[in-house]
Design a protein around this motif. Structure first.
Motif, PDB file in Angstrom:
ATOM      1  N   HIS A  35       0.813  -1.224   0.000  1.00 19.39           N
ATOM      2  CA  HIS A  35       0.000   0.000   0.000  1.00 19.39           C
ATOM      3  C   HIS A  35       0.841   1.266   0.000  1.00 19.39           C
ATOM      4  O   HIS A  35       0.302   2.356  -0.114  1.00 19.39           O
ATOM      5  CB  HIS A  35      -0.918  -0.004   1.223  1.00 19.39           C
ATOM      6  CG  HIS A  35      -0.181  -0.037   2.525  1.00 19.39           C
ATOM      7  ND1 HIS A  35       0.714  -1.040   2.880  1.00 19.39           N
ATOM      8  CD2 HIS A  35      -0.165   0.844   3.562  1.00 19.39           C
ATOM      9  CE1 HIS A  35       1.212  -0.789   4.076  1.00 19.39           C
ATOM     10  NE2 HIS A  35       0.694   0.348   4.505  1.00 19.39           N
ATOM     11  N   ALA A  47      -2.230   6.039   1.278  1.00 15.34           N
ATOM     12  CA  ALA A  47      -1.441   4.807   1.454  1.00 15.34           C
ATOM     13  C   ALA A  47      -2.100   3.894   2.479  1.00 15.34           C
ATOM     14  O   ALA A  47      -1.494   3.502   3.490  1.00 15.34           O
ATOM     15  CB  ALA A  47      -0.001   5.130   1.835  1.00 15.34           C
ATOM     16  N   ALA A  48      -3.368   3.589   2.253  1.00 18.03           N
ATOM     17  CA  ALA A  48      -4.107   2.733   3.190  1.00 18.03           C
ATOM     18  C   ALA A  48      -5.215   2.010   2.436  1.00 18.03           C
ATOM     19  O   ALA A  48      -5.662   2.462   1.370  1.00 18.03           O
ATOM     20  CB  ALA A  48      -4.698   3.577   4.314  1.00 18.03           C
ATOM     21  N   VAL A  49      -5.636   0.887   2.980  1.00 16.25           N
ATOM     22  CA  VAL A  49      -6.818   0.195   2.475  1.00 16.25           C
ATOM     23  C   VAL A  49      -7.956   0.480   3.456  1.00 16.25           C
ATOM     24  O   VAL A  49      -7.690   0.761   4.632  1.00 16.25           O
ATOM     25  CB  VAL A  49      -6.562  -1.321   2.358  1.00 16.25           C
ATOM     26  CG1 VAL A  49      -5.561  -1.599   1.254  1.00 16.25           C
ATOM     27  CG2 VAL A  49      -6.092  -1.941   3.672  1.00 16.25           C
ATOM     28  N   PRO A  50      -9.199   0.453   2.990  1.00 18.82           N
ATOM     29  CA  PRO A  50      -9.627   0.063   1.655  1.00 18.82           C
ATOM     30  C   PRO A  50      -9.584   1.220   0.657  1.00 18.82           C
ATOM     31  O   PRO A  50      -9.476   2.382   1.038  1.00 18.82           O
ATOM     32  CB  PRO A  50     -11.075  -0.368   1.878  1.00 18.82           C
ATOM     33  CG  PRO A  50     -11.536   0.518   2.992  1.00 18.82           C
ATOM     34  CD  PRO A  50     -10.349   0.703   3.885  1.00 18.82           C
ATOM     35  N   GLN A  62     -11.150   5.995   2.077  1.00 16.60           N
ATOM     36  CA  GLN A  62     -11.761   6.348   3.360  1.00 16.60           C
ATOM     37  C   GLN A  62     -13.081   5.584   3.516  1.00 16.60           C
ATOM     38  O   GLN A  62     -14.023   5.765   2.743  1.00 16.60           O
ATOM     39  CB  GLN A  62     -11.989   7.857   3.514  1.00 16.60           C
ATOM     40  CG  GLN A  62     -10.691   8.666   3.516  1.00 16.60           C
ATOM     41  CD  GLN A  62      -9.855   8.438   4.784  1.00 16.60           C
ATOM     42  OE1 GLN A  62     -10.372   8.034   5.812  1.00 16.60           O
ATOM     43  NE2 GLN A  62      -8.561   8.682   4.686  1.00 16.60           N
ATOM     44  N   CYS A  63     -13.125   4.735   4.550  1.00 12.52           N
ATOM     45  CA  CYS A  63     -14.290   3.870   4.781  1.00 12.52           C
ATOM     46  C   CYS A  63     -15.609   4.634   4.762  1.00 12.52           C
ATOM     47  O   CYS A  63     -16.591   4.181   4.169  1.00 12.52           O
ATOM     48  CB  CYS A  63     -14.154   3.161   6.119  1.00 12.52           C
ATOM     49  SG  CYS A  63     -12.859   1.938   6.137  1.00 12.52           S
ATOM     50  N   GLU A  98     -14.668   5.268  15.407  1.00 12.78           N
ATOM     51  CA  GLU A  98     -13.499   5.387  14.524  1.00 12.78           C
ATOM     52  C   GLU A  98     -12.318   6.028  15.261  1.00 12.78           C
ATOM     53  O   GLU A  98     -11.219   5.488  15.294  1.00 12.78           O
ATOM     54  CB  GLU A  98     -13.866   6.208  13.284  1.00 12.78           C
ATOM     55  CG  GLU A  98     -12.711   6.309  12.294  1.00 12.78           C
ATOM     56  CD  GLU A  98     -13.086   6.999  11.006  1.00 12.78           C
ATOM     57  OE1 GLU A  98     -14.055   7.773  10.984  1.00 12.78           O
ATOM     58  OE2 GLU A  98     -12.390   6.759  10.002  1.00 12.78           O
TER      59      GLU A  98
HETATM   60  N1  LIG Z   1      -9.242   6.540   7.780  1.00 10.94           N
HETATM   61  C1  LIG Z   1      -8.912   5.457   6.900  1.00 10.94           C
HETATM   62  C2  LIG Z   1      -8.048   4.468   7.665  1.00 10.94           C
HETATM   63  C3  LIG Z   1      -7.513   3.386   6.761  1.00 10.94           C
HETATM   64  C4  LIG Z   1      -6.453   2.547   7.459  1.00 10.94           C
HETATM   65  O1  LIG Z   1      -5.786   2.964   8.446  1.00 10.94           O
HETATM   66  N2  LIG Z   1      -6.268   1.309   6.945  1.00 10.94           N
HETATM   67  C5  LIG Z   1      -5.281   0.396   7.491  1.00 10.94           C
HETATM   68  C6  LIG Z   1      -5.751  -1.039   7.358  1.00 10.94           C
HETATM   69  S1  LIG Z   1      -7.249  -1.315   8.135  1.00 10.94           S
HETATM   70  C7  LIG Z   1      -4.023   0.516   6.652  1.00 10.94           C
HETATM   71  O2  LIG Z   1      -4.109   0.455   5.454  1.00 10.94           O
HETATM   72  N3  LIG Z   1      -2.867   0.662   7.323  1.00 10.94           N
HETATM   73  C8  LIG Z   1      -1.611   0.721   6.630  1.00 10.94           C
HETATM   74  C9  LIG Z   1      -0.619   1.614   7.338  1.00 10.94           C
HETATM   75  O3  LIG Z   1      -0.963   2.201   8.376  1.00 10.94           O
HETATM   76  O4  LIG Z   1       0.512   1.711   6.823  1.00 10.94           O
HETATM   77  C10 LIG Z   1     -10.177   4.803   6.347  1.00 10.94           C
HETATM   78  O5  LIG Z   1     -11.263   5.023   6.902  1.00 10.94           O
HETATM   79  O6  LIG Z   1     -10.143   4.123   5.329  1.00 10.94           O
END
Ligand SMILES: N[C@@H](CCC(=O)N[C@@H](CS)C(=O)NCC(=O)O)C(=O)O
Length: 201
Positions: A35, A47-50, A62-63, A98
Motif C-alpha cells: 500500500h 497509502a491505506a486500504v480500503p 476512506q471507509c 473510529e
Molecule cells: N481513515 C482510513 C483508515 C484506513 C487505514 O488505516 N487502513 C489500514 C488497514 S485497516 C491501513 O491500510 N494501514 C496501513 C498503514 O498504516 O501503513 C479509512 O477510513 O479508510
C-alpha cells in the motif's frame, strides 16, 4: 482494494446492502508494504486500504466515503440513516468508534508495538501509542455503556457505527488489546454482530 462498476456502486458495507457480488475484492499485502508503493499511492494517496476503484478508473478511499457511496448508489437498508436525526446520531457514534477505537488501536499498533516492522515503521513514539491504547480501552467501556441501553450503537438499528466498532475490535484482537471480561454488553453485542450473514461471509 475493491473494484466496482461506476453506475452501481466493499466488505461488510457491500454485504449489508446485498451488493457484494457487484464488487471484485483484490487483496493488498499491507504487511509487505504494497500500500506504500507509488502504484498504490497513485490510487490512494493516503497509502491505506480500503480503496474502491470505479469503472471509470477513479478511486474512492476512506471507509466513510465508501459507505456513503454504496448507500447512495443502491437501494436497501441504509447504513448511514435516513432522517436528519438518524444520520447525525449514526455519524456521531461512527466517529466515536473510529477515533476512539479503530484509530486509537491503529496508533497503538504503529507506535507501541513492532507494527509493520522496522522497514515500514520509520517513526515511533511509544508514549503516544500507549496513551492511545488507554483511549481505546476507555472507548470500549463507553461503547459497553451505550449497549446497556440500545441494541446497536446508534439506537435500535444496525448501522455503519456497528461496522466501524466491530472492525475496531477485530483490529484490537490483532494488536492484542484485550476487551475486559467485565464489558459484558460489548461482548454480547460482538457475538451477535458476528452472526450477521454479511460479517460471517
Ligand atoms: N481513515 C482510513 C483508515 C484506513 C487505514 O488505516 N487502513 C489500514 C488497514 S485497516 C491501513 O491500510 N494501514 C496501513 C498503514 O498504516 O501503513 C479509512 O477510513 O479508510
Amino acid at each position: 482494494m475493491s473494484r466496482v462498476p461506476e453506475s452501481r456502486p466493499h466488505s461488510h458495507r457491500a454485504g449489508r446492502k446485498g451488493v457484494s457480488d457487484k464488487v471484485e475484492f483484490i487483496p493488498v499485502d499491507v504487511m509487505g508494504g504494497e500500500h506504500r508503493t507509488p502504484e498504490f499511492k497513485a490510487k490512494n494517496p493516503d497509502a491505506a486500504v480500503p480503496c474502491l476503484e470505479l469503472e471509470d478508473g477513479s478511486h474512492i478511499a476512506q471507509c466513510n466515503a465508501i459507505t456513503e457511496y454504496i448507500d447512495a448508489m443502491f437501494d436497501g437498508p441504509s447504513l448511514t440513516g435516513v432522517t436528519a436525526q438518524e444520520r447525525a446520531r449514526i455519524s456521531m457514534m461512527n466517529l466515536r468508534a473510529e477515533n476512539g477505537l479503530l484509530n486509537a488501536v491503529g496508533t497503538y499498533f504503529h507506535h507501541a508495538t513492532p507494527g509493520l516492522g522496522p522497514d515500514l515503521e520509520t517513526y515511533q513514539c511509544a508514549e503516544w501509542g500507549n496513551k492511545q491504547k488507554e483511549v481505546a480501552e476507555n472507548t470500549m467501556a463507553y461503547l459497553d455503556s451505550v449497549l446497556a441501553e440500545n441494541d446497536y450503537l446508534a439506537g435500535d438499528t444496525f448501522s455503519v457505527a456497528d461496522i466501524t466498532a466491530f472492525a475496531g475490535l477485530a483490529f484490537a484482537d490483532f494488536a492484542k488489546v484485550e476487551i475486559p471480561e467485565s464489558l459484558t454488553n460489548l461482548r454480547a453485542w460482538r457475538a451477535k454482530i458476528a452472526t450477521r450473514p454479511s460479517i460471517a461471509a
